[in-house]
Design an enzyme around this catalytic site. Sequence first.
Site, PDB file in Angstrom:
ATOM      1  N   GLU A 138       0.612  -0.979   0.273  1.00 42.58           N
ATOM      2  CA  GLU A 138       0.280   0.113  -0.147  1.00 42.58           C
ATOM      3  C   GLU A 138       1.072   1.324  -0.108  1.00 42.58           C
ATOM      4  O   GLU A 138       2.407   1.512  -0.277  1.00 42.58           O
ATOM      5  CB  GLU A 138      -0.780   0.260   1.720  1.00 42.58           C
ATOM      6  N   ASP A 191     -17.724   2.407  13.307  1.00 42.60           N
ATOM      7  CA  ASP A 191     -16.591   2.617  12.517  1.00 42.60           C
ATOM      8  C   ASP A 191     -15.842   1.552  12.461  1.00 42.60           C
ATOM      9  O   ASP A 191     -15.277   0.916  13.206  1.00 42.60           O
ATOM     10  CB  ASP A 191     -15.589   3.753  12.772  1.00 42.60           C
ATOM     11  N   LYS A 239      -3.787  -2.884  13.543  1.00 44.09           N
ATOM     12  CA  LYS A 239      -4.000  -2.057  14.697  1.00 44.09           C
ATOM     13  C   LYS A 239      -4.065  -1.914  15.965  1.00 44.09           C
ATOM     14  O   LYS A 239      -5.492  -2.092  16.698  1.00 44.09           O
ATOM     15  CB  LYS A 239      -3.801  -0.867  13.765  1.00 44.09           C
TER      16      LYS A 239
HETATM   17  N1  PSU Z   1      -2.144   5.286   9.510  1.00 38.46           N
HETATM   18  C1  PSU Z   1      -1.689   4.721   9.809  1.00 38.46           C
HETATM   19  N2  PSU Z   1      -0.547   3.944   9.243  1.00 38.46           N
HETATM   20  C2  PSU Z   1      -1.908   3.163   8.121  1.00 38.46           C
HETATM   21  C3  PSU Z   1      -2.516   3.795   7.966  1.00 38.46           C
HETATM   22  C4  PSU Z   1      -3.385   4.858   8.402  1.00 38.46           C
HETATM   23  O1  PSU Z   1      -0.263   5.397  10.456  1.00 38.46           O
HETATM   24  O2  PSU Z   1      -1.455   1.963   7.840  1.00 38.46           O
HETATM   25  C5  PSU Z   1      -3.415   2.811   7.055  1.00 38.46           C
HETATM   26  C6  PSU Z   1      -4.007   1.623   6.170  1.00 38.46           C
HETATM   27  O3  PSU Z   1      -3.457   2.581   5.017  1.00 38.46           O
HETATM   28  C7  PSU Z   1      -5.218   1.427   6.733  1.00 38.46           C
HETATM   29  C8  PSU Z   1      -5.724   1.958   6.548  1.00 38.46           C
HETATM   30  O4  PSU Z   1      -5.479   0.643   5.046  1.00 38.46           O
HETATM   31  O5  PSU Z   1      -5.312   2.816   7.618  1.00 38.46           O
HETATM   32  C9  PSU Z   1      -7.253   1.961   7.509  1.00 38.46           C
HETATM   33  O6  PSU Z   1      -8.322   2.913   7.872  1.00 38.46           O
HETATM   34  P1  PSU Z   1      -9.475   3.143   8.518  1.00 38.46           P
HETATM   35  O7  PSU Z   1      -9.701   2.527   9.418  1.00 38.46           O
HETATM   36  O8  PSU Z   1      -9.582   4.692   8.422  1.00 38.46           O
HETATM   37  O9  PSU Z   1      -9.946   2.658   7.208  1.00 38.46           O
HETATM   38 MN    MN Z   2     -12.972   4.280   9.434  1.00 36.09          MN
END
Ligand code: PSU
Ligand code: MN
Length: 321
Positions: free
Chosen positions: A29, A142, A163
């Site tokens: 990514e 969320d 995470k």
């Molecule tokens: N912020 C970070 N590291 C990450 C991401 C955001 O410090 O890796 C990312 C990744 O790309 C992951 C995304 O796919 O956040 C998920 O975001 P959301 O929870 O908004 O779907």
């Molecule tokens: Mn989200």
Amino acid sequence: MSKHAGIPLTYSEEVLEALRAGDPVVALESNVITHGLPYPDNAATAAKVEAAVRAGGAVPATIGIDAGRLVVGMSGTDIERFATASGVPKVSSRDMPVVLARGGMGATTVASSLIAAELAGIPFFTSAGIGGVHRGAQTTMDVSSDLIQFTRSKVAVVCAGAKSILDLGLTMEYLETQCVPLISYRSDDFPAFYCASSGIRSPHRLDDERTIARVVENHWAAGNDSSVLITTPPREEDAVDRGEAEEAIAEALAAAERDGVRGNAITKYLMRAVDKATGGRTSEANMAVLVSTAEVGGRLAAAHAHHLRESGHVPEGNRSV
Ligand code: PSU
Ligand code: MN
């Protein structure tokens, strides 16, 4: 260089050649470059991640959006440009058609990178921490699009779990409900990104790369057009103590609530706040786990490509294109 299903794809020469030959490729990514880490750590880590995929035995393909095209295999120059540009939008699955139509740059999350990987014919993807069910999702609703995309993209995803800022129990429940196979490579527990364990036992532990390759093929042979999730924990020397991380996360969540942060900005906000509270410990761990996970991703992709070859599979590139 090549087109696919109406969405213009730009492959790097190396990735295109590898795909044609049936050699292992791992998609990566770019949101972690633009939104995950500050410059110059982001650019340096992206380079180390690519090197780790190679060390594992596969070709890296960092995914991004540029000028209305999906880039499959960013160059060093592209990575530097993404790492230094300001205001590059975070592009998840729902944003992708808009950013492609409008033009300009876009940083793909896990979810949108999976769409690109499948269009490009890349069966493996790796990132350290996937998105998941957020804490308090019972009221905020969320839930990361990453999880929904797993139910739609035929790609094997190698990660260090979800995470730590998320609700990992609910994340695992969601994956089970949605029939996404979850395998932990050489560990008993579901890892928590930069913490070695979430305290939750994984449904399956497998220590052998060939068996994992067979699991991936079995899932697809059974008619599923969805992902297989493979976790690998951070190395012991890189991992952050869970107690320390939890304390910082609790503080960060309270601060987010106070500042009224929500929606797709919350992940970045929480990660930064946790890092501040731990004096930079967690972003160090984040960089290390990105690299170690990528190495495992490369290794598993290589075992998968080997398995396909042994079972007489003909690479897509040799059929037509
Ligand atoms: N912020 C970070 N590291 C990450 C991401 C955001 O410090 O890796 C990312 C990744 O790309 C992951 C995304 O796919 O956040 C998920 O975001 P959301 O929870 O908004 O779907
Ligand atoms: Mn989200």
